[in-house]
Design a protein around this motif. Structure first.
Motif, PDB file in Angstrom:
ATOM      1  N   VAL A  17      -5.469   9.068 -14.826  1.00  0.00           N
ATOM      2  CA  VAL A  17      -5.754   7.650 -14.593  1.00  0.00           C
ATOM      3  C   VAL A  17      -4.744   7.057 -13.620  1.00  0.00           C
ATOM      4  O   VAL A  17      -5.096   6.269 -12.733  1.00  0.00           O
ATOM      5  N   ARG A  18      -3.514   7.454 -13.741  1.00  0.00           N
ATOM      6  CA  ARG A  18      -2.485   6.928 -12.848  1.00  0.00           C
ATOM      7  C   ARG A  18      -2.730   7.355 -11.406  1.00  0.00           C
ATOM      8  O   ARG A  18      -2.497   6.574 -10.476  1.00  0.00           O
ATOM      9  N   ARG A  19      -3.192   8.559 -11.205  1.00  0.00           N
ATOM     10  CA  ARG A  19      -3.482   9.016  -9.846  1.00  0.00           C
ATOM     11  C   ARG A  19      -4.619   8.200  -9.233  1.00  0.00           C
ATOM     12  O   ARG A  19      -4.562   7.819  -8.062  1.00  0.00           O
ATOM     13  N   VAL A  20      -5.646   7.937 -10.016  1.00  0.00           N
ATOM     14  CA  VAL A  20      -6.822   7.234  -9.499  1.00  0.00           C
ATOM     15  C   VAL A  20      -6.496   5.771  -9.175  1.00  0.00           C
ATOM     16  O   VAL A  20      -6.900   5.243  -8.132  1.00  0.00           O
TER      17      VAL A  20
ATOM     18  N   GLU B 286       0.143   0.160  -8.138  1.00  0.00           N
ATOM     19  CA  GLU B 286       1.403   0.334  -7.414  1.00  0.00           C
ATOM     20  C   GLU B 286       1.154   0.368  -5.908  1.00  0.00           C
ATOM     21  O   GLU B 286       1.375   1.380  -5.254  1.00  0.00           O
ATOM     22  N   PRO B 287       0.685  -0.723  -5.355  1.00  0.00           N
ATOM     23  CA  PRO B 287       0.394  -0.720  -3.910  1.00  0.00           C
ATOM     24  C   PRO B 287       1.661  -0.552  -3.080  1.00  0.00           C
ATOM     25  O   PRO B 287       2.726  -1.040  -3.451  1.00  0.00           O
ATOM     26  N   LYS B 288       1.520   0.144  -1.966  1.00  0.00           N
ATOM     27  CA  LYS B 288       2.656   0.354  -1.052  1.00  0.00           C
ATOM     28  C   LYS B 288       2.237  -0.059   0.353  1.00  0.00           C
ATOM     29  O   LYS B 288       2.000   0.787   1.229  1.00  0.00           O
ATOM     30  N   PRO B 289       2.119  -1.343   0.585  1.00  0.00           N
ATOM     31  CA  PRO B 289       1.609  -1.834   1.873  1.00  0.00           C
ATOM     32  C   PRO B 289       2.693  -1.901   2.941  1.00  0.00           C
ATOM     33  O   PRO B 289       3.191  -2.975   3.281  1.00  0.00           O
ATOM     34  N   SER B 290       3.054  -0.763   3.476  1.00  0.00           N
ATOM     35  CA  SER B 290       4.112  -0.742   4.489  1.00  0.00           C
ATOM     36  C   SER B 290       3.735  -1.582   5.700  1.00  0.00           C
ATOM     37  O   SER B 290       4.612  -2.119   6.386  1.00  0.00           O
ATOM     38  N   TRP B 291       2.436  -1.724   5.967  1.00  0.00           N
ATOM     39  CA  TRP B 291       1.972  -2.506   7.116  1.00  0.00           C
ATOM     40  C   TRP B 291       2.280  -3.991   6.963  1.00  0.00           C
ATOM     41  O   TRP B 291       2.282  -4.750   7.944  1.00  0.00           O
ATOM     42  N   LEU B 292       2.542  -4.416   5.728  1.00  0.00           N
ATOM     43  CA  LEU B 292       2.730  -5.839   5.475  1.00  0.00           C
ATOM     44  C   LEU B 292       4.114  -6.332   5.864  1.00  0.00           C
ATOM     45  O   LEU B 292       4.311  -7.521   6.125  1.00  0.00           O
ATOM     46  N   PHE B 293       5.076  -5.415   5.928  1.00  0.00           N
ATOM     47  CA  PHE B 293       6.460  -5.815   6.142  1.00  0.00           C
ATOM     48  C   PHE B 293       6.911  -5.528   7.568  1.00  0.00           C
ATOM     49  O   PHE B 293       6.309  -4.737   8.287  1.00  0.00           O
ATOM     50  N   LEU B 294       7.999  -6.160   7.929  1.00  0.00           N
ATOM     51  CA  LEU B 294       8.523  -6.018   9.280  1.00  0.00           C
ATOM     52  C   LEU B 294       9.014  -4.613   9.560  1.00  0.00           C
ATOM     53  O   LEU B 294       8.999  -4.152  10.686  1.00  0.00           O
ATOM     54  N   ASP B 295       9.516  -3.916   8.501  1.00  0.00           N
ATOM     55  CA  ASP B 295       9.925  -2.529   8.666  1.00  0.00           C
ATOM     56  C   ASP B 295       9.019  -1.655   7.830  1.00  0.00           C
ATOM     57  O   ASP B 295       8.097  -2.122   7.188  1.00  0.00           O
ATOM     58  N   SER B 296       9.292  -0.360   7.819  1.00  0.00           N
ATOM     59  CA  SER B 296       8.420   0.592   7.129  1.00  0.00           C
ATOM     60  C   SER B 296       8.724   0.728   5.657  1.00  0.00           C
ATOM     61  O   SER B 296       8.026   1.423   4.931  1.00  0.00           O
ATOM     62  N   ASP B 297       9.800   0.075   5.175  1.00  0.00           N
ATOM     63  CA  ASP B 297      10.180   0.188   3.772  1.00  0.00           C
ATOM     64  C   ASP B 297       9.441  -0.852   2.970  1.00  0.00           C
ATOM     65  O   ASP B 297       9.679  -2.050   3.131  1.00  0.00           O
ATOM     66  N   ALA B 298       8.538  -0.439   2.112  1.00  0.00           N
ATOM     67  CA  ALA B 298       7.759  -1.373   1.304  1.00  0.00           C
ATOM     68  C   ALA B 298       8.433  -1.707   0.015  1.00  0.00           C
ATOM     69  O   ALA B 298       7.809  -2.114  -0.943  1.00  0.00           O
ATOM     70  N   GLY B 299       9.722  -1.540  -0.054  1.00  0.00           N
ATOM     71  CA  GLY B 299      10.421  -1.884  -1.273  1.00  0.00           C
ATOM     72  C   GLY B 299      10.908  -0.694  -2.023  1.00  0.00           C
ATOM     73  O   GLY B 299      11.271  -0.791  -3.181  1.00  0.00           O
ATOM     74  N   GLY B 300      10.915   0.476  -1.379  1.00  0.00           N
ATOM     75  CA  GLY B 300      11.386   1.657  -2.086  1.00  0.00           C
ATOM     76  C   GLY B 300      10.321   2.195  -3.011  1.00  0.00           C
ATOM     77  O   GLY B 300       9.202   1.718  -3.074  1.00  0.00           O
ATOM     78  N   ARG B 301      10.705   3.176  -3.742  1.00  0.00           N
ATOM     79  CA  ARG B 301       9.782   3.790  -4.682  1.00  0.00           C
ATOM     80  C   ARG B 301       9.415   2.804  -5.768  1.00  0.00           C
ATOM     81  O   ARG B 301      10.259   2.289  -6.494  1.00  0.00           O
ATOM     82  N   SER B 302       8.144   2.522  -5.918  1.00  0.00           N
ATOM     83  CA  SER B 302       7.713   1.537  -6.901  1.00  0.00           C
ATOM     84  C   SER B 302       7.753   2.131  -8.282  1.00  0.00           C
ATOM     85  O   SER B 302       7.674   3.333  -8.479  1.00  0.00           O
ATOM     86  N   LYS B 303       7.858   1.245  -9.263  1.00  0.00           N
ATOM     87  CA  LYS B 303       7.955   1.684 -10.650  1.00  0.00           C
ATOM     88  C   LYS B 303       6.611   1.542 -11.326  1.00  0.00           C
ATOM     89  O   LYS B 303       5.750   0.800 -10.882  1.00  0.00           O
ATOM     90  N   THR B 304       6.450   2.211 -12.412  1.00  0.00           N
ATOM     91  CA  THR B 304       5.198   2.133 -13.145  1.00  0.00           C
ATOM     92  C   THR B 304       5.188   1.021 -14.157  1.00  0.00           C
ATOM     93  O   THR B 304       4.234   0.869 -14.891  1.00  0.00           O
ATOM     94  N   ASP B 305       6.243   0.224 -14.206  1.00  0.00           N
ATOM     95  CA  ASP B 305       6.262  -0.915 -15.107  1.00  0.00           C
ATOM     96  C   ASP B 305       7.224  -1.959 -14.571  1.00  0.00           C
ATOM     97  O   ASP B 305       8.349  -1.630 -14.208  1.00  0.00           O
ATOM     98  N   PRO B 306       6.797  -3.216 -14.484  1.00  0.00           N
ATOM     99  CA  PRO B 306       7.657  -4.229 -13.902  1.00  0.00           C
ATOM    100  C   PRO B 306       8.874  -4.549 -14.743  1.00  0.00           C
ATOM    101  O   PRO B 306       9.804  -5.177 -14.262  1.00  0.00           O
ATOM    102  N   THR B 307       8.875  -4.143 -16.016  1.00  0.00           N
ATOM    103  CA  THR B 307      10.063  -4.402 -16.825  1.00  0.00           C
ATOM    104  C   THR B 307      11.217  -3.527 -16.384  1.00  0.00           C
ATOM    105  O   THR B 307      12.377  -3.893 -16.536  1.00  0.00           O
ATOM    106  N   GLY B 308      10.921  -2.351 -15.835  1.00  0.00           N
ATOM    107  CA  GLY B 308      11.958  -1.443 -15.336  1.00  0.00           C
ATOM    108  C   GLY B 308      12.777  -0.844 -16.457  1.00  0.00           C
ATOM    109  O   GLY B 308      13.203  -1.530 -17.355  1.00  0.00           O
TER     110      GLY B 308
END
Length: 383
Positions: free
Chosen positions: A340-343, A349-371
């Motif tokens: 399910v996580r792959r699909v 966990e979107p990684k929209p590198s196109w949205l930011f001025l550089d190619s770093d979309a915030g580093g490796r995203s986490k699977t839970d916002p609580t961290g």
């Protein structure tokens, strides 16, 4: 004294050339999985509470503390320093973008099923309020950390906001303010070093675990003993922290005092809950690393069941209640599975590198916002 790292061998000491690896501590993943599963249970049985006393008992027992406990965990792993570019990007990629994506999907679903023609991202659909609340918490915490007695003021604001009708559910503001004390408490627990001071990561003494069971059992007994009163006063809505006291039918001055009691009760029950969480790795530890998937996707699984009305009248029996509880656990496990996580990773966990001025979309995203990443050397949340 901190608990040993979640590894078979200790990590090498940090040097200029060595980066100390970050590892996950099983306790936090266990706690997060139980919390999010209880969220699924609460949503699954909500329709049954109208016709079933048993369902209402379970509902009130859980809603008194399970979301406050989740907020405490979120606060514990939140940072108070001035946010850098990477951290600001993660607010977008971990919270705001998933919110916009899921809110858009919900709008489409409601249009196809209910014919509802309205897209209003200022009013979060069903479970999405917590994402916005997390976004608000992360944005204001650096400012909260600057003032004296932040926990006191967060409680005062939470109690005080109930006296104002004009603070509503727009952008989840009323609910975010309502549960703010729990988030701030989680952060202060870390700041005070209580986890280390009281050796929370160690196996708890038998008498403490027995006391925790006693506290939860006592609350269950109170719920059962006064159930007609709780149903008459709609106690469950008090645990949502999203309405004014007048909106709850109590426009008297003591409405704030009752919310204060709810906050104190939630803290006590949450503490008992944390005492009982396993400190070691269990079957649910891995699932606790993907609670974001469970939280955002379970509503789509439950939506058809809720809307068909099959959980009303004769289907509100104790057998159906147990069935829905067991089904909720199964749903949580399934939604945290690797397949399910792959699909659904592009949505959660979107990684929209196109949205930011550089190619770093915030580093490796986490699977839970609580961290729950913790430094293997200090045992504290990664900075």
């Amino acid at each position: 004294m901190t608990s040993p790292p979640d590894a078979t061998t200790a990590p090498p000491p940090a040097t200029a050339q060595t980066v100390v690896p970050k590892v996950r501590v099983p306790f936090w993943d266990n706690a997060r999985f139980v919390c999010v599963t209880l969220v699924v249970v609460g949503h699954a049985i909500q329709r049954q509470t109208a016709d079933s006393d048993n369902a209402l008992i379970v509902y009130l027992f859980l809603y008194a503390w399970h979301m406050p406990a989740f907020a405490i965990i979120s606060g514990y792993f939140s940072k108070t320093g001035s946010p850098n570019a990477r951290q600001m990007k993660k607010v977008l990629t971990d919270i705001l973008l998933p919110y916009v994506i899921m809110e858009t999907i919900w709008t489409l679903v409601q249009f196809l099923v209910e014919g509802k023609r309205e897209f209003n991202p200022t009013q979060p659909s069903w479970t999405l309020w917590f994402l916005l609340a997390l976004g608000i918490f992360r944005l204001i915490l650096p400012y909260v950390a600057l003032i004296r007695w932040p926990l006191f003021w967060s409680v005062a604001i939470s109690v005080g906001v109930g006296y104002f009708d004009n603070v509503d559910t727009t952008f989840s503001l009323s609910r975010a303010i309502g549960i703010l004390p729990f988030f701030v408490l989680g952060w202060k627990v870390r700041e005070w070093g209580l986890i280390d001071r009281f050796r929370v990561m160690d196996r708890q003494a038998w008498w403490l675990r027995l006391s925790a069971v006693g506290v939860l059992a006592l609350w269950l007994a109170v719920v059962v003993a006064f159930l007609p009163t709780w149903r008459e006063m709609d106690l469950r809505f008090w645990f949502f922290y999203d309405r004014s006291y007048e909106g709850l039918g109590e426009d008297q001055w003591w409405g704030g005092m009752f919310r204060l009691v709810c906050i104190a009760l939630a803290v006590l029950l949450s503490a008992a809950f944390f005492v009982l969480i396993p400190r070691h790795e269990t079957w649910m530890t891995g699932f606790g690393q993907a609670t974001m998937y469970i939280y955002l996707l379970h509503s789509f699984v439950l939506y058809p069941i809720r809307e068909t009305g099959i959980l009303r009248d004769e289907n509100s029996s104790a057998m159906w209640l147990v069935t829905m509880i067991l089904a909720s656990i199964a749903v949580s496990i399934a939604l945290a599975s690797p397949a399910v996580r792959r699909v659904f990773r592009p949505l959660i966990e979107p990684k929209p590198s196109w949205l930011f001025l550089d190619s770093d979309a915030g580093g490796r995203s986490k699977t839970d916002p609580t961290g729950s990443r913790r430094d293997a050397q200090t045992g504290r949340p990664g900075r």
